[in-house]
Write a protein that holds these residues in place. Structure first.
Motif, PDB file in Angstrom:
ATOM      1  N   ASP A  46      18.969 -18.601  20.334  1.00 53.15           N
ATOM      2  CA  ASP A  46      18.537 -17.215  20.144  1.00 53.15           C
ATOM      3  C   ASP A  46      17.782 -17.030  18.836  1.00 53.15           C
ATOM      4  O   ASP A  46      17.456 -15.910  18.443  1.00 53.15           O
ATOM      5  N   GLY A  47      17.498 -18.134  18.125  1.00 54.49           N
ATOM      6  CA  GLY A  47      16.707 -18.052  16.902  1.00 54.49           C
ATOM      7  C   GLY A  47      17.494 -17.706  15.659  1.00 54.49           C
ATOM      8  O   GLY A  47      16.905 -17.458  14.604  1.00 54.49           O
ATOM      9  N   THR A  48      18.828 -17.661  15.755  1.00 56.07           N
ATOM     10  CA  THR A  48      19.646 -17.331  14.589  1.00 56.07           C
ATOM     11  C   THR A  48      20.566 -18.493  14.247  1.00 56.07           C
ATOM     12  O   THR A  48      20.797 -19.395  15.054  1.00 56.07           O
ATOM     13  N   ALA A  49      21.079 -18.474  13.030  1.00 56.05           N
ATOM     14  CA  ALA A  49      22.084 -19.444  12.589  1.00 56.05           C
ATOM     15  C   ALA A  49      23.292 -18.670  12.098  1.00 56.05           C
ATOM     16  O   ALA A  49      23.152 -17.743  11.296  1.00 56.05           O
ATOM     17  N   ARG A  50      24.456 -19.024  12.587  1.00 60.43           N
ATOM     18  CA  ARG A  50      25.684 -18.338  12.179  1.00 60.43           C
ATOM     19  C   ARG A  50      26.333 -19.118  11.034  1.00 60.43           C
ATOM     20  O   ARG A  50      26.842 -20.217  11.238  1.00 60.43           O
ATOM     21  N   LEU A  51      26.266 -18.541   9.853  1.00 58.82           N
ATOM     22  CA  LEU A  51      26.763 -19.194   8.649  1.00 58.82           C
ATOM     23  C   LEU A  51      28.109 -18.618   8.256  1.00 58.82           C
ATOM     24  O   LEU A  51      28.396 -17.444   8.494  1.00 58.82           O
ATOM     25  N   SER A  52      28.942 -19.458   7.650  1.00 63.48           N
ATOM     26  CA  SER A  52      30.267 -19.029   7.228  1.00 63.48           C
ATOM     27  C   SER A  52      30.681 -19.806   5.992  1.00 63.48           C
ATOM     28  O   SER A  52      30.105 -20.851   5.680  1.00 63.48           O
ATOM     29  N   LEU A  53      31.677 -19.287   5.291  1.00 66.10           N
ATOM     30  CA  LEU A  53      32.282 -19.999   4.177  1.00 66.10           C
ATOM     31  C   LEU A  53      33.692 -20.416   4.563  1.00 66.10           C
ATOM     32  O   LEU A  53      34.476 -19.582   5.034  1.00 66.10           O
ATOM     33  N   GLN A  54      34.010 -21.692   4.387  1.00 59.73           N
ATOM     34  CA  GLN A  54      35.392 -22.129   4.483  1.00 59.73           C
ATOM     35  C   GLN A  54      35.969 -22.064   3.075  1.00 59.73           C
ATOM     36  O   GLN A  54      35.571 -22.831   2.191  1.00 59.73           O
ATOM     37  N   LEU A  55      36.890 -21.135   2.873  1.00 59.03           N
ATOM     38  CA  LEU A  55      37.386 -20.890   1.525  1.00 59.03           C
ATOM     39  C   LEU A  55      38.250 -22.042   1.023  1.00 59.03           C
ATOM     40  O   LEU A  55      39.068 -22.587   1.749  1.00 59.03           O
ATOM     41  N   PHE A  56      38.051 -22.396  -0.255  1.00 61.52           N
ATOM     42  CA  PHE A  56      38.827 -23.422  -0.950  1.00 61.52           C
ATOM     43  C   PHE A  56      38.804 -24.747  -0.206  1.00 61.52           C
ATOM     44  O   PHE A  56      39.777 -25.464  -0.168  1.00 61.52           O
ATOM     45  N   ASN A  57      37.651 -25.052   0.379  1.00 62.96           N
ATOM     46  CA  ASN A  57      37.501 -26.291   1.132  1.00 62.96           C
ATOM     47  C   ASN A  57      36.420 -27.179   0.536  1.00 62.96           C
ATOM     48  O   ASN A  57      36.060 -28.191   1.098  1.00 62.96           O
ATOM     49  N   GLY A  58      35.883 -26.774  -0.625  1.00 65.06           N
ATOM     50  CA  GLY A  58      34.870 -27.594  -1.281  1.00 65.06           C
ATOM     51  C   GLY A  58      35.509 -28.732  -2.058  1.00 65.06           C
ATOM     52  O   GLY A  58      36.730 -28.892  -2.092  1.00 65.06           O
ATOM     53  N   SER A  59      34.690 -29.536  -2.726  1.00 62.04           N
ATOM     54  CA  SER A  59      35.189 -30.718  -3.419  1.00 62.04           C
ATOM     55  C   SER A  59      36.127 -30.357  -4.564  1.00 62.04           C
ATOM     56  O   SER A  59      36.974 -31.159  -4.956  1.00 62.04           O
ATOM     57  N   GLY A  60      35.989 -29.145  -5.106  1.00 64.16           N
ATOM     58  CA  GLY A  60      36.877 -28.740  -6.200  1.00 64.16           C
ATOM     59  C   GLY A  60      37.982 -27.820  -5.753  1.00 64.16           C
ATOM     60  O   GLY A  60      38.697 -27.246  -6.566  1.00 64.16           O
ATOM     61  N   GLY A  61      38.164 -27.653  -4.433  1.00 64.02           N
ATOM     62  CA  GLY A  61      39.173 -26.735  -3.926  1.00 64.02           C
ATOM     63  C   GLY A  61      40.501 -27.421  -3.709  1.00 64.02           C
ATOM     64  O   GLY A  61      40.822 -28.405  -4.342  1.00 64.02           O
ATOM     65  N   GLY A  62      41.286 -26.884  -2.792  1.00 63.46           N
ATOM     66  CA  GLY A  62      42.546 -27.518  -2.465  1.00 63.46           C
ATOM     67  C   GLY A  62      43.752 -26.621  -2.529  1.00 63.46           C
ATOM     68  O   GLY A  62      44.763 -27.026  -3.084  1.00 63.46           O
ATOM     69  N   TYR A  63      43.687 -25.404  -2.046  1.00 58.85           N
ATOM     70  CA  TYR A  63      44.849 -24.538  -1.959  1.00 58.85           C
ATOM     71  C   TYR A  63      45.623 -24.916  -0.694  1.00 58.85           C
ATOM     72  O   TYR A  63      45.252 -24.555   0.407  1.00 58.85           O
ATOM     73  N   VAL A  64      46.682 -25.671  -0.846  1.00 56.47           N
ATOM     74  CA  VAL A  64      47.431 -26.195   0.290  1.00 56.47           C
ATOM     75  C   VAL A  64      48.036 -25.058   1.101  1.00 56.47           C
ATOM     76  O   VAL A  64      48.631 -24.136   0.556  1.00 56.47           O
ATOM     77  N   GLY A  65      47.896 -25.156   2.430  1.00 56.91           N
ATOM     78  CA  GLY A  65      48.535 -24.191   3.315  1.00 56.91           C
ATOM     79  C   GLY A  65      47.683 -22.987   3.654  1.00 56.91           C
ATOM     80  O   GLY A  65      48.077 -22.179   4.474  1.00 56.91           O
ATOM     81  N   ILE A  66      46.526 -22.835   3.026  1.00 54.99           N
ATOM     82  CA  ILE A  66      45.629 -21.730   3.354  1.00 54.99           C
ATOM     83  C   ILE A  66      44.581 -22.250   4.325  1.00 54.99           C
ATOM     84  O   ILE A  66      43.952 -23.271   4.079  1.00 54.99           O
ATOM     85  N   SER A  67      44.420 -21.557   5.417  1.00 57.54           N
ATOM     86  CA  SER A  67      43.488 -21.982   6.450  1.00 57.54           C
ATOM     87  C   SER A  67      42.101 -22.201   5.866  1.00 57.54           C
ATOM     88  O   SER A  67      41.631 -21.414   5.040  1.00 57.54           O
ATOM     89  N   GLY A  68      41.423 -23.271   6.300  1.00 59.86           N
ATOM     90  CA  GLY A  68      40.108 -23.589   5.763  1.00 59.86           C
ATOM     91  C   GLY A  68      39.084 -22.505   6.007  1.00 59.86           C
ATOM     92  O   GLY A  68      38.182 -22.319   5.226  1.00 59.86           O
ATOM     93  N   ASN A  69      39.206 -21.804   7.123  1.00 65.64           N
ATOM     94  CA  ASN A  69      38.271 -20.733   7.438  1.00 65.64           C
ATOM     95  C   ASN A  69      38.909 -19.383   7.133  1.00 65.64           C
ATOM     96  O   ASN A  69      38.674 -18.392   7.784  1.00 65.64           O
ATOM     97  N   TRP A  70      39.737 -19.392   6.095  1.00 63.08           N
ATOM     98  CA  TRP A  70      40.583 -18.249   5.793  1.00 63.08           C
ATOM     99  C   TRP A  70      39.791 -16.975   5.552  1.00 63.08           C
ATOM    100  O   TRP A  70      40.167 -15.891   5.946  1.00 63.08           O
ATOM    101  N   GLY A  71      38.659 -17.095   4.894  1.00 67.00           N
ATOM    102  CA  GLY A  71      37.929 -15.897   4.523  1.00 67.00           C
ATOM    103  C   GLY A  71      37.310 -15.158   5.693  1.00 67.00           C
ATOM    104  O   GLY A  71      37.102 -13.969   5.622  1.00 67.00           O
ATOM    105  N   GLY A  72      37.014 -15.862   6.765  1.00 68.04           N
ATOM    106  CA  GLY A  72      36.391 -15.201   7.901  1.00 68.04           C
ATOM    107  C   GLY A  72      35.051 -14.586   7.567  1.00 68.04           C
ATOM    108  O   GLY A  72      34.620 -13.622   8.181  1.00 68.04           O
ATOM    109  N   LEU A  73      34.368 -15.119   6.535  1.00 69.62           N
ATOM    110  CA  LEU A  73      33.080 -14.570   6.126  1.00 69.62           C
ATOM    111  C   LEU A  73      32.010 -15.130   7.049  1.00 69.62           C
ATOM    112  O   LEU A  73      31.731 -16.313   7.045  1.00 69.62           O
ATOM    113  N   GLN A  74      31.406 -14.278   7.838  1.00 70.60           N
ATOM    114  CA  GLN A  74      30.479 -14.739   8.860  1.00 70.60           C
ATOM    115  C   GLN A  74      29.249 -13.845   8.879  1.00 70.60           C
ATOM    116  O   GLN A  74      29.351 -12.635   8.734  1.00 70.60           O
TER     117      GLN A  74
END
Length: 205
Positions: A129-157
């Motif tokens: 459809d010509g679009t890209a659906r982008l999101s942030l996986q919170l605390f899932n980058g190389s400097g993250g690591g909050y154990v027990g919090i869902s990777g897609n916790w923020g639901g930012l879409q």
């Protein structure tokens, strides 16, 4: 504390069970802002491997209603116990905070850091459809690591036309991962990692 017990086999058509409960740990504390002032109306949740806690805007939400509470005028809160807790999260208009179980047991005080933001330009692949659906996986980058919090916790879409600007507001400070959501079926999606995004408090990355 919450406990799961397997149901034993019946003996002569009768099942007998003994369930031994342990006293629940005390999960009370106070939420303060960056200046140390109590924050009224903040949402607070005890995170665990079983809890699906989501950050929606500047509020926490959970499928289990008792998993989340709202602070009083003095910033105080008391949470219901959860199985295998991993940390305590808090969110309000003034920001976001997270403490591991060990940190919270020592301090009983969650300090909110102001939200940041991320914006940029996407020039990668797009859907049919010509679009890209982008999101942030919170605390899932190389400097993250909050154990027990869902990777897609923020639901930012954000459905974003290819080659144009995108932006995410009210992002917790920390190291996250920018991803593209790729539709794999009628109701299924896969994640394509794009880049890390290190968000600083009160700044736009």
């Amino acid at each position: 504390e919450p406990v799961d017990e397997p149901i034993p086999a019946a003996v002569n058509g009768v099942i007998q069970m003994t369930i031994r409960l342990k006293p629940a740990e005390h999960w009370s504390g106070v939420v303060v802002d960056e200046a140390g002032r109590p924050v009224a109306g903040a949402t607070v949740a005890l995170t665990s491997l079983q809890e699906q806690v989501m950050l929606q805007g500047d509020r926490l939400e959970s499928w289990r209603e008792s998993a989340m509470v709202v602070t009083g005028a003095d910033g105080a809160f008391k949470l219901s116990p959860a199985q295998n807790p991993t940390g305590v999260a808090a969110a309000a208009a003034s920001g976001f905070g997270f403490m591991s179980v060990e940190e919270f047991r020592q301090a009983r005080r969650i300090r909110l850091a102001p939200f940041g933001a991320v914006e940029g330009t996407y020039r990668g692949r797009v859907d049919n459809d010509g679009t890209a659906r982008l999101s942030l996986q919170l605390f899932n980058g190389s400097g993250g690591g909050y154990v027990g919090i869902s990777g897609n916790w923020g639901g930012l879409q954000n459905p974003t036309p290819g080659g144009t600007r995108f932006s995410f507001a009210k992002v917790p400070a920390g190291s996250h991962q920018m991803i593209r959501l790729v539709q794999a079926g009628a109701n299924s999606w896969s994640h394509q990692p794009l880049t890390d995004a290190v968000i600083e408090p009160a700044r736009t990355t």
